[in-house]
Scaffold this motif. Structure first.
Motif, PDB file in Angstrom:
ATOM      1  N   LYS A  38     -26.005 -69.872  46.631  1.00 40.59           N
ATOM      2  CA  LYS A  38     -25.849 -69.241  45.320  1.00 40.59           C
ATOM      3  C   LYS A  38     -25.739 -67.718  45.355  1.00 40.59           C
ATOM      4  N   TYR A  39     -26.515 -67.088  46.212  1.00 45.05           N
ATOM      5  CA  TYR A  39     -26.676 -65.636  46.153  1.00 45.05           C
ATOM      6  C   TYR A  39     -25.370 -64.849  46.312  1.00 45.05           C
ATOM      7  N   SER A  42     -22.599 -65.754  43.467  1.00 44.39           N
ATOM      8  CA  SER A  42     -22.954 -65.388  42.099  1.00 44.39           C
ATOM      9  C   SER A  42     -22.887 -63.883  41.881  1.00 44.39           C
ATOM     10  N   ALA A  43     -22.816 -63.107  42.952  1.00 44.76           N
ATOM     11  CA  ALA A  43     -22.756 -61.650  42.850  1.00 44.76           C
ATOM     12  C   ALA A  43     -21.329 -61.103  42.905  1.00 44.76           C
ATOM     13  N   GLY A  48     -18.587 -63.832  39.494  1.00 42.30           N
ATOM     14  CA  GLY A  48     -19.966 -64.259  39.622  1.00 42.30           C
ATOM     15  C   GLY A  48     -20.628 -64.528  38.285  1.00 42.30           C
ATOM     16  N   TYR A  50     -24.178 -63.405  36.585  1.00 50.58           N
ATOM     17  CA  TYR A  50     -25.342 -62.561  36.772  1.00 50.58           C
ATOM     18  C   TYR A  50     -26.638 -63.335  36.583  1.00 50.58           C
ATOM     19  N   ASN A  53     -27.339 -65.163  39.640  1.00 56.01           N
ATOM     20  CA  ASN A  53     -27.671 -64.226  40.701  1.00 56.01           C
ATOM     21  C   ASN A  53     -29.096 -63.710  40.540  1.00 56.01           C
ATOM     22  N   GLU A  54     -29.488 -63.388  39.305  1.00 54.87           N
ATOM     23  CA  GLU A  54     -30.848 -62.899  39.074  1.00 54.87           C
ATOM     24  C   GLU A  54     -31.880 -63.987  39.379  1.00 54.87           C
ATOM     25  N   THR A  56     -31.560 -66.415  41.451  1.00 59.85           N
ATOM     26  CA  THR A  56     -31.572 -66.604  42.906  1.00 59.85           C
ATOM     27  C   THR A  56     -32.302 -65.449  43.582  1.00 59.85           C
ATOM     28  N   MET A  57     -32.114 -64.223  43.068  1.00 58.73           N
ATOM     29  CA  MET A  57     -32.829 -63.070  43.613  1.00 58.73           C
ATOM     30  C   MET A  57     -34.330 -63.263  43.462  1.00 58.73           C
ATOM     31  N   GLU A  95     -33.512 -57.179  49.449  1.00 59.58           N
ATOM     32  CA  GLU A  95     -32.649 -58.366  49.375  1.00 59.58           C
ATOM     33  C   GLU A  95     -31.750 -58.451  50.608  1.00 59.58           C
TER      34      GLU A  95
END
Length: 147
Positions: A38-39, A42-43, A48, A50, A53-54, A56-57, A95
Motif C-alpha cells: 500500500k505505502y 498510495s503516495a 495515489g 492520501y 497512505n496516511e 499505512t504510515m 518512514e
C-alpha cells in the motif's frame, strides 16, 4: 502487543537541528506485506490515495518506538506520532528508514518506482488508467470549457 522485531537505534535531525533518537524494527510478515503493497502506490502523485497512505504510515509507525526511561514506547497512535515526531521532515526520514530497513531493494539503493521490472509493468497500467479516466472526464454532458 508483540515485541519489536530486530530493533535498531536510529537518529534523525529535525528541522531545528536537534538530534532525536528512535528505535526502528522489522515488520511482521503479514503487516509488512500490507505496508509494502500500500505505502508506495498510495503516495504516487495524482494516482495515489492520501487517506490510504496516511493509514499505512500510521501502521508503519506502530513498529517505531522511542525510549522512555529504558522502556520502548511504540508510536501506535496519531497522537503519539505527533508528540514524538517534531515535524513532517523528521517523520519522512523515519518512514524512509523503516522502508530501507524492511525492504531489501530499498536497502540496496534501488527505488521501488524506478526499478526496471516494476517500472516496465507499472507504466502501461498507469497509462491505461489515465486514458480511461481521461475518456470518462471528456464525455458529453459536462460543462464546456471557456478556453
Amino acid at each position: 502487543m508483540a515485541e519489536l522485531i530486530q530493533p535498531k537505534e536510529f537518529q534523525v535531525i529535525d528541522q531545528d537541528g536537534n538530534e532525536r533518537n528512535y528505535i526502528i524494527s522489522k515488520f511482521p510478515a503479514i503487516e509488512g506485506r500490507e505496508i509494502v503493497c500500500k505505502y508506495p502506490l498510495s503516495a504516487m502523485p495524482k494516482m495515489g490515495d492520501y487517506a490510504v497512505n496516511e493509514e499505512t504510515m500510521l501502521k508503519l509507525m506502530s513498529f517505531v518506538a522511542v525510549d522512555i526511561n529504558g522502556t520502548p514506547l511504540r508510536l501506535t497512535t496519531r497522537a503519539l506520532v505527533n508528540n514524538h515526531c517534531p515535524d513532517w521532515e523528521a517523520l519522512g526520514k523515519i518512514e524512509m528508514a523503516m522502508m530501507e530497513y524492511n525492504v531489501s531493494f530499498f536497502a540496496k539503493g534501488r527505488s521501488l518506482l524506478f526499478s526496471g521490472g516494476l517500472k516496465a509493468k507499472l507504466l502501461p497500467w498507469i497509462t491505461k488508467m489515465s486514458t480511461a479516466l481521461s475518456a470518462q472526464l471528456s464525455q458529453k454532458g459536462g460543462p464546456r470549457s471557456t478556453n
